[in-house]
Write a protein that holds these residues in place. Sequence first.
Motif, short mmCIF file in Angstrom:
data_model
loop_
_atom_site.label_atom_id
_atom_site.label_comp_id
_atom_site.label_asym_id
_atom_site.label_seq_id
_atom_site.Cartn_x
_atom_site.Cartn_y
_atom_site.Cartn_z
N THR A 49 44.12 14.04 -4.25
CA THR A 49 42.96 13.40 -4.88
C THR A 49 42.01 14.38 -5.55
O THR A 49 41.16 13.97 -6.35
N ALA A 50 42.10 15.67 -5.21
CA ALA A 50 41.16 16.63 -5.79
C ALA A 50 41.72 18.03 -5.65
O ALA A 50 42.60 18.30 -4.80
N GLU A 51 41.22 18.92 -6.47
CA GLU A 51 41.58 20.33 -6.35
C GLU A 51 40.48 21.18 -6.96
O GLU A 51 39.68 20.72 -7.77
N VAL A 52 40.44 22.44 -6.53
CA VAL A 52 39.54 23.40 -7.13
C VAL A 52 40.20 24.77 -7.01
O VAL A 52 40.98 25.01 -6.07
N THR A 53 39.92 25.64 -7.95
CA THR A 53 40.49 26.99 -7.94
C THR A 53 39.39 28.01 -7.67
O THR A 53 38.33 27.96 -8.30
N ALA A 54 39.67 28.91 -6.73
CA ALA A 54 38.80 30.06 -6.52
C ALA A 54 39.33 31.17 -7.43
O ALA A 54 40.44 31.69 -7.23
N ALA A 55 38.57 31.50 -8.45
CA ALA A 55 38.99 32.52 -9.41
C ALA A 55 38.97 33.90 -8.76
O ALA A 55 38.28 34.11 -7.75
N PRO A 56 39.70 34.85 -9.30
CA PRO A 56 39.69 36.21 -8.74
C PRO A 56 38.27 36.77 -8.63
O PRO A 56 37.47 36.63 -9.56
N ARG A 57 37.95 37.34 -7.47
CA ARG A 57 36.63 37.90 -7.20
C ARG A 57 35.52 36.86 -7.34
O ARG A 57 34.41 37.16 -7.76
N ASP A 58 35.85 35.63 -6.99
CA ASP A 58 34.87 34.56 -7.04
C ASP A 58 35.22 33.55 -5.95
O ASP A 58 36.23 33.70 -5.25
N ALA A 59 34.40 32.53 -5.79
CA ALA A 59 34.62 31.53 -4.75
C ALA A 59 34.32 30.15 -5.30
O ALA A 59 33.61 29.99 -6.30
N SER A 60 34.86 29.15 -4.63
CA SER A 60 34.60 27.75 -4.97
C SER A 60 34.46 26.95 -3.70
O SER A 60 34.98 27.33 -2.64
N CYS A 61 33.77 25.81 -3.81
CA CYS A 61 33.62 24.87 -2.70
C CYS A 61 34.16 23.51 -3.11
O CYS A 61 34.14 23.16 -4.29
N ILE A 62 34.61 22.75 -2.11
CA ILE A 62 35.09 21.40 -2.35
C ILE A 62 34.83 20.56 -1.11
O ILE A 62 34.84 21.07 0.01
N CYS A 168 31.88 40.76 -3.63
CA CYS A 168 32.53 40.71 -2.32
C CYS A 168 32.48 39.27 -1.82
O CYS A 168 31.78 38.41 -2.38
N CYS A 169 33.23 38.99 -0.75
CA CYS A 169 33.38 37.60 -0.31
C CYS A 169 32.07 36.98 0.16
O CYS A 169 31.83 35.79 -0.08
N HIS A 170 31.21 37.75 0.81
CA HIS A 170 29.93 37.21 1.25
C HIS A 170 29.12 36.73 0.04
O HIS A 170 28.58 35.61 0.05
N SER A 171 29.03 37.54 -0.99
CA SER A 171 28.27 37.15 -2.17
C SER A 171 28.95 36.03 -2.93
O SER A 171 28.28 35.12 -3.45
N ASN A 172 30.28 36.08 -3.01
CA ASN A 172 31.01 35.00 -3.68
C ASN A 172 30.74 33.66 -3.02
O ASN A 172 30.48 32.65 -3.68
N LEU A 173 30.83 33.62 -1.68
CA LEU A 173 30.59 32.38 -0.95
C LEU A 173 29.14 31.93 -1.07
O LEU A 173 28.86 30.73 -1.14
N THR A 174 28.22 32.87 -1.11
CA THR A 174 26.80 32.54 -1.29
C THR A 174 26.58 31.83 -2.62
O THR A 174 25.92 30.78 -2.68
N ARG A 175 27.12 32.39 -3.69
CA ARG A 175 26.96 31.78 -5.01
C ARG A 175 27.60 30.39 -5.05
O ARG A 175 27.04 29.44 -5.59
N ALA A 176 28.81 30.28 -4.46
CA ALA A 176 29.54 29.01 -4.52
C ALA A 176 28.81 27.92 -3.75
O ALA A 176 28.72 26.78 -4.21
N LEU A 177 28.31 28.25 -2.56
CA LEU A 177 27.61 27.24 -1.76
C LEU A 177 26.29 26.85 -2.43
O LEU A 177 25.92 25.67 -2.44
N ALA A 178 25.59 27.83 -3.00
CA ALA A 178 24.34 27.54 -3.70
C ALA A 178 24.57 26.57 -4.83
O ALA A 178 23.82 25.59 -5.01
N GLN A 179 25.63 26.79 -5.60
CA GLN A 179 25.93 25.90 -6.72
C GLN A 179 26.38 24.53 -6.23
O GLN A 179 25.94 23.50 -6.76
N HIS A 180 27.22 24.50 -5.20
CA HIS A 180 27.78 23.23 -4.72
C HIS A 180 26.70 22.34 -4.13
O HIS A 180 26.74 21.11 -4.30
N CYS A 181 25.74 22.93 -3.43
CA CYS A 181 24.71 22.15 -2.74
C CYS A 181 23.35 22.20 -3.43
O CYS A 181 22.36 21.67 -2.89
N ASP A 182 23.29 22.85 -4.61
CA ASP A 182 22.05 22.98 -5.36
C ASP A 182 20.96 23.61 -4.49
O ASP A 182 19.85 23.07 -4.34
N LEU A 183 21.29 24.76 -3.92
CA LEU A 183 20.37 25.50 -3.06
C LEU A 183 19.98 26.82 -3.73
O LEU A 183 20.77 27.39 -4.49
#
Length: 287
Positions: A49-62, A168-183
């Motif tokens: 029903t859904a998919e998302v790609t985590a690009a190289p040196r980046d992160a995504s949330c779903i 790095c993964c900490h920063s990648n996840l921070t950016r992805a969560l901020a965007q996903h949750c509008d934080l």
Amino acid sequence: MKLSTPNFPAPADAEDRKAIRPVICYPPETLPSPDLDRLTRLRDTSVKTAEVTAAPRDASCIDVPAGAFFRITSVEAAQVGDLNLWNKHDLTERFYSGKTRALHGTHLSTGDRMWSSFPNMRPMATITADTLDWYGFDAFGGSVHDVIGTRCDPYTGRLLSGDDYHYCCHSNLTRALAQHCDLPLHEAETHVHDVLNVFMCTGFTRDTGQYFMKASPVRPGDYLEFHAEIDLIVGLSACPGGDCSSKHSSDTAACYPLLIEVFDPGEVARQSHVQPSVSAYDRSHGA
């Protein structure tokens, strides 16, 4: 690390003391076992029903609803990923890698569960399929999918190298969560936590007990699949270390994307799924 030359002499019975057999701290035998046969049958009838790609040196949330499945796949070449899980309705309930390690061991595979933080402490997801389960443990004590590494981060990088690295993964996840949750970034960062290192091959050196990494055995098409026990936000970073055969937190390693797919067994199956209860401990703490 322990000293190569101790400052104090060993007692006369040192060898006897070292020979005492270990005791498992948290025997998992009393934990309820997941019904993997039922989950496999359910997965066979599920629809993507859904998919998302985590690009190289980046992160995504779903988002993944309770009762559905999600799969992390290596799609181009050897690549490891750092996985975070959050309760979709309460970001303070998140994956607790340390307690998961205490219950299931240093490296996870099929049938193991990813437990949430205190005070809830309940399964957030159950691993239902692992195409790298053949690897086991190698001659160096290495294995895949560890819960011992914390995630590469800019703070440790700054401490060790004196440089700032933002992908790095900490920063990648921070950016992805901020965007996903509008934080705002500073708020999202407080929710980023220690990870499941998907596809990463790691262990501890036998002589010094140091955390090591080596080239991941993952191949294109390999995957790790989960059943969501509660409504989740799944965050995944495609680590800047690539296959982690040499170093991470830099732009020198070849890096590749990782795919997250969501599979829905249908509304009837999801509605019949019983979400795990939060811990029954009364939180009085003896006061």
